[in-house]
Structures are given as C-alpha cells and as structure tokens.
Design a protein around this motif. Structure first.
Motif: not given
Length: 232
Positions: A72-80, A106-109, A118-122, A138-142
């Motif tokens: 979605v941007a140079k340093n941001q990625t949406l993944t399924v 997931q969303y990663q910056v 430095v990488s942050n991922r939800i 079940a569902q989980r957040f990471r």
C-alpha cells in the motif's frame, strides 16, 4: 515509543500465572521465510517451519504459511494467507495427529534508521482446530516487533554479520475457553546472529524464549532455531 511499548509487553510476563504449575521444554526449529516479488505492488510470501518435540528423537510440528501481499506504500504491506499446522504427539506409545488450519490477515510497516531495520507487524488469525474428539473455531491477535542491526558489514549492508531481536505477543480474542481460558496465549522473545550473503539471502542462528499459558500449566520453552530468509 517502540522501546516503551516493548517493555510494557514483555515485563509483566515474567510473573504471569505463577500460581499455576510450571514446566520447562527444549526444542529445535528450522525456519525458511521467502518473499517473491510479482509486480511493483504485489508479492508472494511463504514460511515453512519444522519443529522438534520436547522429547528427543522425532519431529512433532510442521508449519506451512503462504500468503499474497499488496504494497500500500513503499514500506507498508497488507497480506492475506493460509496456514497449515500439523502436530504429532506421542500418547501411550502412539502418535496422535492434530491438524490446525488458519486464515490470516496482517499489516506490516518497515522503517530504516541508517542501516538499522525496524519492523512492526499486526496479524489476525482465524483458527480451525481438528482434534480427535473435538472440532472448534477460535481467533487470535499477534503483535510482532523486530530489529536488525549490522555488526560487521559493508557500508550498504548488502553483505556482512548482523544481530537480530524480536518479540511477539499472542492474545486470544475468540474461543479462549477452548484454548486456555485466558486472553494471554503466549509470548516469544528471541535474539540471534546472522550473516547476509547478499541483499537476497540471510542466514541466522537464534535463541528463542517462548512462554505459553495452558489451562493447567505454564510452559517455559527454550528454542534453538536455524533460519533462512530469502527475497527475490
């Protein structure tokens, strides 16, 4: 800000659920992570993990996780993507197979400060369990934060030795009564040394401390991991 958040995430875990019994396990993991560029905006990613059991002598877990990402941007990625997790446990001298299928989003910056990455991922996971006497959802957040620091490398950091740090927090957001009766599921902290052969291939040796909460026991898991990370 990231350092403060990391401290808030990790410090409370040292004394979490001390009223429960504790067990210590030792495992070995082999991990291969790959990213394949498809177009300027799209990419394919995959993770493959093989894990040994606490008891020596056999492999008890295989994980395969393919995904499609959009920049979605140079340093941001949406993944399924999709995850297969197969587990084999010894019970009464017999191997019991328990598969788990997941869908994840997931969303990663990723940010760079000079040569430090430095990488942050939800990540959100929808988990479909298939146990011998039960099937449930079940569902989980990471939340994952990781950093890579060049140690002995060339100026562009396209080759050389580096240090790696990572922490990942896991929270149950649905179906916790079937998992461990807690929102907190587990935390993973690892440090490692790696060598970048070129800008497309890294090799790492890591130590991971994995803290898991089960229904009646807390597991302190020491993991030695060999990781291969490729990108083309």
């Amino acid at each position: 800000m990231r350092i403060k958040l990391l401290i808030l995430v990790t410090l409370p875990l040292a004394g979490f659920n001390n009223s429960f019994s504790q067990t210590v396990e030792h495992n070995g993991w082999i991990f291969w992570s790959h990213q394949q560029k498809i177009t300027e905006k799209w990419q394919f990613s995959s993770d493959i993990q093989v894990r040994t059991a606490n008891l020596p002598g056999y492999i008890n877990t295989v994980l395969i996780r393919p995904g499609i990402g959009y920049n979605v941007a140079k340093n941001q990625t949406l993944t399924v993507g999709y995850t297969y997790l197969g587990t084999w446990e010894k019970e009464n001298d017999q191997m019991v197979y328990e598969p788990e299928n997941r869908i994840f989003e997931q969303y990663q910056v990723e940010n760079k400060i000079q040569n430090i990455t430095v990488s942050n991922r939800i990540r959100f996971e929808q988990r479909f369990f298939h146990q011998p006497n039960d099937r449930f959802f079940a569902q989980r957040f990471r939340y994952n934060i990781q950093a890579q620091f060049p140690l002995i490398a060339n100026q562009e950091f396209t080759k050389g030795m580096y240090a790696a740090f990572q922490n990942e927090l896991f929270l149950n957001i649905q179906g916790k009564s079937k998992i461990n009766n807690h929102v907190f599921d587990q935390n993973r902290t690892y440090i490692g040394l790696g060598y970048r052969l070129n800008k497309k291939l890294d090799l790492e040796a890591d130590y991971m401390f994995r803290y898991l909460v089960d229904k009646d026991v807390n597991v302190r898991n020491n993991v030695l991991q060999i990781a291969i990370k490729s990108s083309f």
